[in-house]
Design a protein around this motif. Structure first.
Motif, PDB file in Angstrom:
ATOM      1  N   GLN A  12       0.811  -1.217   0.000  1.00 59.95           N
ATOM      2  CA  GLN A  12       0.000   0.000   0.000  1.00 59.95           C
ATOM      3  C   GLN A  12       0.846   1.270   0.000  1.00 59.95           C
ATOM      4  O   GLN A  12       0.387   2.321  -0.458  1.00 59.95           O
ATOM      5  N   CYS A  13       2.064   1.180   0.515  1.00 62.78           N
ATOM      6  CA  CYS A  13       2.901   2.381   0.588  1.00 62.78           C
ATOM      7  C   CYS A  13       3.197   2.945  -0.796  1.00 62.78           C
ATOM      8  O   CYS A  13       3.466   4.142  -0.952  1.00 62.78           O
ATOM      9  N   TRP A  14       3.147   2.102  -1.832  1.00 59.18           N
ATOM     10  CA  TRP A  14       3.383   2.551  -3.204  1.00 59.18           C
ATOM     11  C   TRP A  14       2.104   3.016  -3.879  1.00 59.18           C
ATOM     12  O   TRP A  14       2.143   3.796  -4.836  1.00 59.18           O
ATOM     13  N   GLN A  15       0.978   2.507  -3.423  1.00 57.65           N
ATOM     14  CA  GLN A  15      -0.268   2.673  -4.166  1.00 57.65           C
ATOM     15  C   GLN A  15      -0.947   4.018  -3.937  1.00 57.65           C
ATOM     16  O   GLN A  15      -1.824   4.407  -4.712  1.00 57.65           O
ATOM     17  N   LEU A  16      -0.519   4.745  -2.919  1.00 56.85           N
ATOM     18  CA  LEU A  16      -1.152   6.039  -2.633  1.00 56.85           C
ATOM     19  C   LEU A  16      -0.711   7.103  -3.634  1.00 56.85           C
ATOM     20  O   LEU A  16      -1.541   7.820  -4.205  1.00 56.85           O
ATOM     21  N   HIS A  17       0.585   7.224  -3.858  1.00 53.83           N
ATOM     22  CA  HIS A  17       1.115   8.281  -4.728  1.00 53.83           C
ATOM     23  C   HIS A  17       1.862   7.757  -5.955  1.00 53.83           C
ATOM     24  O   HIS A  17       1.601   8.175  -7.079  1.00 53.83           O
ATOM     25  N   PHE A  18       2.826   6.856  -5.727  1.00 53.03           N
ATOM     26  CA  PHE A  18       3.736   6.473  -6.807  1.00 53.03           C
ATOM     27  C   PHE A  18       3.044   5.720  -7.936  1.00 53.03           C
ATOM     28  O   PHE A  18       3.279   6.000  -9.113  1.00 53.03           O
ATOM     29  N   VAL A  19       2.216   4.744  -7.603  1.00 61.40           N
ATOM     30  CA  VAL A  19       1.568   3.961  -8.658  1.00 61.40           C
ATOM     31  C   VAL A  19       0.696   4.849  -9.549  1.00 61.40           C
ATOM     32  O   VAL A  19       0.814   4.798 -10.785  1.00 61.40           O
ATOM     33  N   PRO A  20      -0.188   5.701  -9.009  1.00 59.53           N
ATOM     34  CA  PRO A  20      -0.965   6.579  -9.895  1.00 59.53           C
ATOM     35  C   PRO A  20      -0.081   7.517 -10.723  1.00 59.53           C
ATOM     36  O   PRO A  20      -0.363   7.757 -11.903  1.00 59.53           O
ATOM     37  N   PHE A  21       0.995   8.022 -10.112  1.00 58.97           N
ATOM     38  CA  PHE A  21       1.899   8.919 -10.829  1.00 58.97           C
ATOM     39  C   PHE A  21       2.513   8.217 -12.034  1.00 58.97           C
ATOM     40  O   PHE A  21       2.512   8.752 -13.148  1.00 58.97           O
ATOM     41  N   PHE A  22       3.047   7.006 -11.826  1.00 57.09           N
ATOM     42  CA  PHE A  22       3.727   6.316 -12.915  1.00 57.09           C
ATOM     43  C   PHE A  22       2.746   5.708 -13.917  1.00 57.09           C
ATOM     44  O   PHE A  22       3.068   5.589 -15.094  1.00 57.09           O
ATOM     45  N   ASN A  23       1.552   5.347 -13.476  1.00 60.09           N
ATOM     46  CA  ASN A  23       0.522   4.952 -14.431  1.00 60.09           C
ATOM     47  C   ASN A  23       0.220   6.102 -15.395  1.00 60.09           C
ATOM     48  O   ASN A  23       0.086   5.901 -16.608  1.00 60.09           O
ATOM     49  N   GLU A  24       0.120   7.302 -14.856  1.00 54.99           N
ATOM     50  CA  GLU A  24      -0.165   8.467 -15.686  1.00 54.99           C
ATOM     51  C   GLU A  24       0.958   8.724 -16.678  1.00 54.99           C
ATOM     52  O   GLU A  24       0.717   9.224 -17.781  1.00 54.99           O
TER      53      GLU A  24
END
Length: 273
Positions: free
Chosen positions: A33-45
């Motif tokens: 979950q520590c990645w899913q708050l900010h980093f995952v949405p950022f890199f998906n974009e």
């Protein structure tokens, strides 16, 4: 050790950029979950296909009832299982203990398109950092059990914020991160202390980036040199950021620096003639 269920969370991009997928590996006392708050949405974009692994005994993976049975090599086996299920070799992105996990995977013959070591455990292990915290912030070791057990006090919030985040982070905001905190394997923690005495293989010649926070109280930025040298890596220090680069207030600067390295290192397929 018997095979058990392993959670690998897939977050595909709506507009893929043709670059290698990213596999995020969390550190101690937390989960994917520590990645899913900010980093995952950022890199998906930014067009990256993202995967976030829950190590054995963490998050949605099984093994919570025997967490202390797992060591760094077991966690490295988790990475191997995760990589085997991906459509292409990923860039491995580890944080803190997760850097040791991906390093052990790679130095035991594992393959990847590249590696990013965020707030890495230094080659000398965690003994120096633990000793320093014991002298300067003994309350950290008193409050850590309260944090991972879900029974924090006001003092817990204050201490955890002081150690893991920048001074600008209000300790009240740590409430949002409580679901990401959980118990860690005593075996894995002990192995990180004994790191200089553990056998390791040869580091592969792959693109590598070492990233740290400018105000990291766990592994100060001066310690990044040793990991950078060992991997012949590029190095980035994020000013004003603490240990939790993916969650701290300056996380956008950390994400931008990582994205810049990825986009420079791995040209988009559409641009290759």
């Amino acid at each position: 050790m018997s095979v058990h269920s392993l959670a690998v969370h897939h977050h595909p991009s709506a507009r893929p950029n043709g670059r290698p997928p990213l596999l995020f590996v969390h550190g101690a006392y937390t989960n994917a979950q520590c990645w899913q708050l900010h980093f995952v949405p950022f890199f998906n974009e930014r067009g990256f296909d993202c995967y976030a692994l829950d190590l054995s005994g963490h998050g949605e993976s099984s093994g919570h009832d025997r967490i202390d049975d797992f060591g760094l090599d077991d966690y490295a086996d988790d990475v191997a299982r995760a990589v085997a299920g991906l459509p292409a070799l990923p860039v491995l992105i580890g944080h803190s203990m997760g850097t040791q996990v991906v390093e052990r995977y790679l130095t035991s013959g594992g393959q990847a398109a590249g590696v990013v070591l965020m707030a890495p455990v230094p080659p000398s292990g965690t003994g120096g950092s633990a000793s320093r915290l014991a002298l300067t912030r003994p309350d950290f070791f008193e409050e850590l059990p309260n944090a991972v057990s879900g029974r924090p006090t006001e003092a817990t919030f204050q201490v955890m914020t002081d150690i893991y985040f920048s001074p600008e982070m209000p300790h009240q905001e740590l409430v949002e991160f409580l679901p990401m905190m959980e118990c860690e394997s005593d075996r894995a923690v002990a192995e990180m202390v004994a790191l200089p005495f553990l056998r390791t293989g040869r580091r592969p010649a792959i693109p590598a980036l070492v990233m740290g926070g400018g105000v990291d109280a766990v592994f100060p930025p001066s310690m990044l040199f040793f990991t950078t040298l060992a991997w012949r890596a590029q190095s980035v220090t994020v000013p004003g950021c603490g240990h939790m680069l993916m969650l701290d207030r300056p996380w956008p600067q950390a994400a931008e620096a990582l994205a810049g390295w990825l986009e420079t290192t791995y040209p988009a397929r559409s641009s290759i003639t």
